[in-house]
Motif scaffolding. Structure first.
Motif, PDB file in Angstrom:
ATOM      1  N   SER A  56      23.447 -30.739 -19.229  1.00  0.00           N
ATOM      2  CA  SER A  56      24.744 -31.338 -18.909  1.00  0.00           C
ATOM      3  C   SER A  56      24.506 -32.562 -18.044  1.00  0.00           C
ATOM      4  O   SER A  56      23.700 -32.540 -17.122  1.00  0.00           O
ATOM      5  CB  SER A  56      25.621 -30.333 -18.164  1.00  0.00           C
ATOM      6  OG  SER A  56      26.827 -30.957 -17.759  1.00  0.00           O
ATOM      7  N   LEU A  57      25.215 -33.624 -18.369  1.00  0.00           N
ATOM      8  CA  LEU A  57      25.086 -34.849 -17.587  1.00  0.00           C
ATOM      9  C   LEU A  57      25.996 -34.833 -16.368  1.00  0.00           C
ATOM     10  O   LEU A  57      25.653 -35.382 -15.318  1.00  0.00           O
ATOM     11  CB  LEU A  57      25.419 -36.059 -18.475  1.00  0.00           C
ATOM     12  CG  LEU A  57      25.175 -37.430 -17.874  1.00  0.00           C
ATOM     13  CD1 LEU A  57      23.696 -37.609 -17.571  1.00  0.00           C
ATOM     14  CD2 LEU A  57      25.654 -38.517 -18.806  1.00  0.00           C
ATOM     15  N   LEU A  58      27.135 -34.191 -16.472  1.00  0.00           N
ATOM     16  CA  LEU A  58      28.114 -34.197 -15.387  1.00  0.00           C
ATOM     17  C   LEU A  58      27.848 -33.121 -14.344  1.00  0.00           C
ATOM     18  O   LEU A  58      28.093 -33.330 -13.155  1.00  0.00           O
ATOM     19  CB  LEU A  58      29.522 -34.030 -15.971  1.00  0.00           C
ATOM     20  CG  LEU A  58      30.677 -34.140 -14.999  1.00  0.00           C
ATOM     21  CD1 LEU A  58      30.722 -35.531 -14.386  1.00  0.00           C
ATOM     22  CD2 LEU A  58      31.985 -33.829 -15.684  1.00  0.00           C
ATOM     23  N   ARG A  59      27.332 -31.963 -14.750  1.00  0.00           N
ATOM     24  CA  ARG A  59      27.169 -30.837 -13.831  1.00  0.00           C
ATOM     25  C   ARG A  59      26.270 -31.158 -12.637  1.00  0.00           C
ATOM     26  O   ARG A  59      26.625 -30.829 -11.495  1.00  0.00           O
ATOM     27  CB  ARG A  59      26.630 -29.615 -14.580  1.00  0.00           C
ATOM     28  CG  ARG A  59      26.553 -28.376 -13.690  1.00  0.00           C
ATOM     29  CD  ARG A  59      26.116 -27.159 -14.469  1.00  0.00           C
ATOM     30  NE  ARG A  59      27.154 -26.750 -15.391  1.00  0.00           N
ATOM     31  CZ  ARG A  59      26.944 -26.382 -16.658  1.00  0.00           C
ATOM     32  NH1 ARG A  59      25.729 -26.385 -17.142  1.00  0.00           N
ATOM     33  NH2 ARG A  59      27.941 -26.026 -17.430  1.00  0.00           N
ATOM     34  N   PRO A  60      25.118 -31.830 -12.796  1.00  0.00           N
ATOM     35  CA  PRO A  60      24.315 -32.156 -11.601  1.00  0.00           C
ATOM     36  C   PRO A  60      25.007 -33.145 -10.664  1.00  0.00           C
ATOM     37  O   PRO A  60      24.735 -33.149  -9.465  1.00  0.00           O
ATOM     38  CB  PRO A  60      23.037 -32.773 -12.181  1.00  0.00           C
ATOM     39  CG  PRO A  60      22.979 -32.344 -13.590  1.00  0.00           C
ATOM     40  CD  PRO A  60      24.382 -32.151 -14.027  1.00  0.00           C
ATOM     41  N   LEU A  61      25.908 -33.967 -11.195  1.00  0.00           N
ATOM     42  CA  LEU A  61      26.584 -34.948 -10.360  1.00  0.00           C
ATOM     43  C   LEU A  61      27.653 -34.321  -9.471  1.00  0.00           C
ATOM     44  O   LEU A  61      28.008 -34.880  -8.436  1.00  0.00           O
ATOM     45  CB  LEU A  61      27.208 -36.042 -11.233  1.00  0.00           C
ATOM     46  CG  LEU A  61      26.224 -36.880 -12.047  1.00  0.00           C
ATOM     47  CD1 LEU A  61      26.979 -37.822 -12.956  1.00  0.00           C
ATOM     48  CD2 LEU A  61      25.299 -37.647 -11.137  1.00  0.00           C
ATOM     49  N   ILE A  62      28.192 -33.187  -9.888  1.00  0.00           N
ATOM     50  CA  ILE A  62      29.254 -32.533  -9.114  1.00  0.00           C
ATOM     51  C   ILE A  62      28.860 -31.109  -8.747  1.00  0.00           C
ATOM     52  O   ILE A  62      29.722 -30.250  -8.579  1.00  0.00           O
ATOM     53  CB  ILE A  62      30.587 -32.554  -9.900  1.00  0.00           C
ATOM     54  CG1 ILE A  62      30.429 -31.876 -11.268  1.00  0.00           C
ATOM     55  CG2 ILE A  62      31.100 -33.955 -10.065  1.00  0.00           C
ATOM     56  CD1 ILE A  62      31.727 -31.694 -12.007  1.00  0.00           C
ATOM     57  N   ALA A  63      27.560 -30.857  -8.591  1.00  0.00           N
ATOM     58  CA  ALA A  63      27.092 -29.497  -8.320  1.00  0.00           C
ATOM     59  C   ALA A  63      27.547 -28.999  -6.952  1.00  0.00           C
ATOM     60  O   ALA A  63      27.885 -27.834  -6.792  1.00  0.00           O
ATOM     61  CB  ALA A  63      25.571 -29.438  -8.428  1.00  0.00           C
ATOM     62  N   THR A  64      27.552 -29.873  -5.958  1.00  0.00           N
ATOM     63  CA  THR A  64      27.978 -29.484  -4.622  1.00  0.00           C
ATOM     64  C   THR A  64      29.188 -30.324  -4.216  1.00  0.00           C
ATOM     65  O   THR A  64      29.504 -31.328  -4.854  1.00  0.00           O
ATOM     66  CB  THR A  64      26.848 -29.675  -3.601  1.00  0.00           C
ATOM     67  OG1 THR A  64      26.496 -31.063  -3.562  1.00  0.00           O
ATOM     68  CG2 THR A  64      25.632 -28.840  -3.972  1.00  0.00           C
ATOM     69  N   PRO A  66      29.613 -32.323  -1.488  1.00  0.00           N
ATOM     70  CA  PRO A  66      29.297 -33.726  -1.148  1.00  0.00           C
ATOM     71  C   PRO A  66      28.993 -34.586  -2.374  1.00  0.00           C
ATOM     72  O   PRO A  66      29.398 -35.750  -2.441  1.00  0.00           O
ATOM     73  CB  PRO A  66      28.076 -33.610  -0.233  1.00  0.00           C
ATOM     74  CG  PRO A  66      28.130 -32.241   0.320  1.00  0.00           C
ATOM     75  CD  PRO A  66      28.748 -31.396  -0.750  1.00  0.00           C
ATOM     76  N   LEU A  67      28.279 -34.006  -3.355  1.00  0.00           N
ATOM     77  CA  LEU A  67      27.989 -34.767  -4.575  1.00  0.00           C
ATOM     78  C   LEU A  67      29.264 -35.070  -5.344  1.00  0.00           C
ATOM     79  O   LEU A  67      29.427 -36.169  -5.892  1.00  0.00           O
ATOM     80  CB  LEU A  67      27.003 -33.996  -5.459  1.00  0.00           C
ATOM     81  CG  LEU A  67      25.554 -33.965  -4.993  1.00  0.00           C
ATOM     82  CD1 LEU A  67      24.729 -33.071  -5.906  1.00  0.00           C
ATOM     83  CD2 LEU A  67      24.968 -35.358  -4.957  1.00  0.00           C
ATOM     84  N   ALA A  68      30.170 -34.113  -5.394  1.00  0.00           N
ATOM     85  CA  ALA A  68      31.432 -34.336  -6.106  1.00  0.00           C
ATOM     86  C   ALA A  68      32.269 -35.412  -5.426  1.00  0.00           C
ATOM     87  O   ALA A  68      32.875 -36.254  -6.095  1.00  0.00           O
ATOM     88  CB  ALA A  68      32.217 -33.020  -6.190  1.00  0.00           C
ATOM     89  N   MET A  69      32.284 -35.412  -4.078  1.00  0.00           N
ATOM     90  CA  MET A  69      33.043 -36.445  -3.359  1.00  0.00           C
ATOM     91  C   MET A  69      32.436 -37.822  -3.568  1.00  0.00           C
ATOM     92  O   MET A  69      33.155 -38.811  -3.748  1.00  0.00           O
ATOM     93  CB  MET A  69      33.103 -36.094  -1.869  1.00  0.00           C
ATOM     94  CG  MET A  69      33.963 -34.876  -1.581  1.00  0.00           C
ATOM     95  SD  MET A  69      33.929 -34.391   0.147  1.00  0.00           S
ATOM     96  CE  MET A  69      34.659 -35.815   0.910  1.00  0.00           C
TER      97      MET A  69
END
Length: 201
Positions: A56-64, A66-69
């Protein structure tokens, strides 16, 4: 204590490991399920067999959180930049009655040449606008920008006229009889007026 007396072990009541003990008599007290039931959640999660994750390309970007923000702030900044560029709020372009103007003043051999580049906007907003871009005569008044000095009268205003057509891009050039580093220009159509200052390069 005499040598004939047998020495007693402190744990004489316990059987030694060398003695034969039947398997039925041994009590096994270890039970993994009971031990994991009392263990903390982190230990229990280690023993769970997780299925393999798909790429998944999106899941690592919003895993936590702080990353999601951070990802959300980057997306919002990109959308704002795109909106500003579509609306033409950034840069040195100006809107005059549905036409976009880019202005430039160039010093050449003691004279200042003003370059006016007119473009008709092409974009989503231009398609939905009801009014078509203005075509016809545009009056231009040019005056040098100078600091007010007591007893000194401002220089005369230079007038020029250009004509807008339905061509997507048009360029107009004219020279002004001033030697000033900054010019004040006023564009006037039948309904709109635009005032701009341009620095000579």
């Amino acid at each position: 204590m005499s040598d004939n007396e047998e020495k007693k072990r402190p744990n004489a009541r316990y059987k030694l490991s060398g003695e034969n003990v039947s398997q039925e008599g041994i009590a096994f007290h270890y039970n993994r399920e009971r031990r994991l039931a009392k263990a903390p959640q982190a230990v229990r999660d280690l023993y769970k067999a997780a299925p393999p994750r798909r790429f998944s390309l999106l899941r690592p970007l919003i895993a936590t959180k702080p990353l999601a923000m951070m990802f959300a702030s980057i997306v919002i900044a990109c959308l704002l930049i795109l909106l500003v560029s579509i609306l033409g709020l950034a840069g040195n372009s100006h809107n005059l009655d549905g036409n976009r103007l880019s202005l430039q003043a160039v010093q050449y051999e003691g004279a200042i040449i003003v370059v006016v580049k007119k473009t008709i906007p092409k974009g989503i907003l231009a398609r939905f606008s009801a009014a078509s871009p203005y075509t016809g005569a545009v009056d231009i008044a040019v005056q040098p920008v100078i600091k007010a000095v007591a007893g000194q009268e401002p220089e005369a205003v230079f007038y020029h006229k250009i004509f807008f057509t339905l061509e997507p891009e048009e360029t107009y050039r004219f020279s002004v009889p001033f030697d000033s580093s900054t010019l004040a220009l006023v564009f006037k159509t039948e309904q709109k007026t635009l005032g701009v200052t341009v620095k000579a390069e």
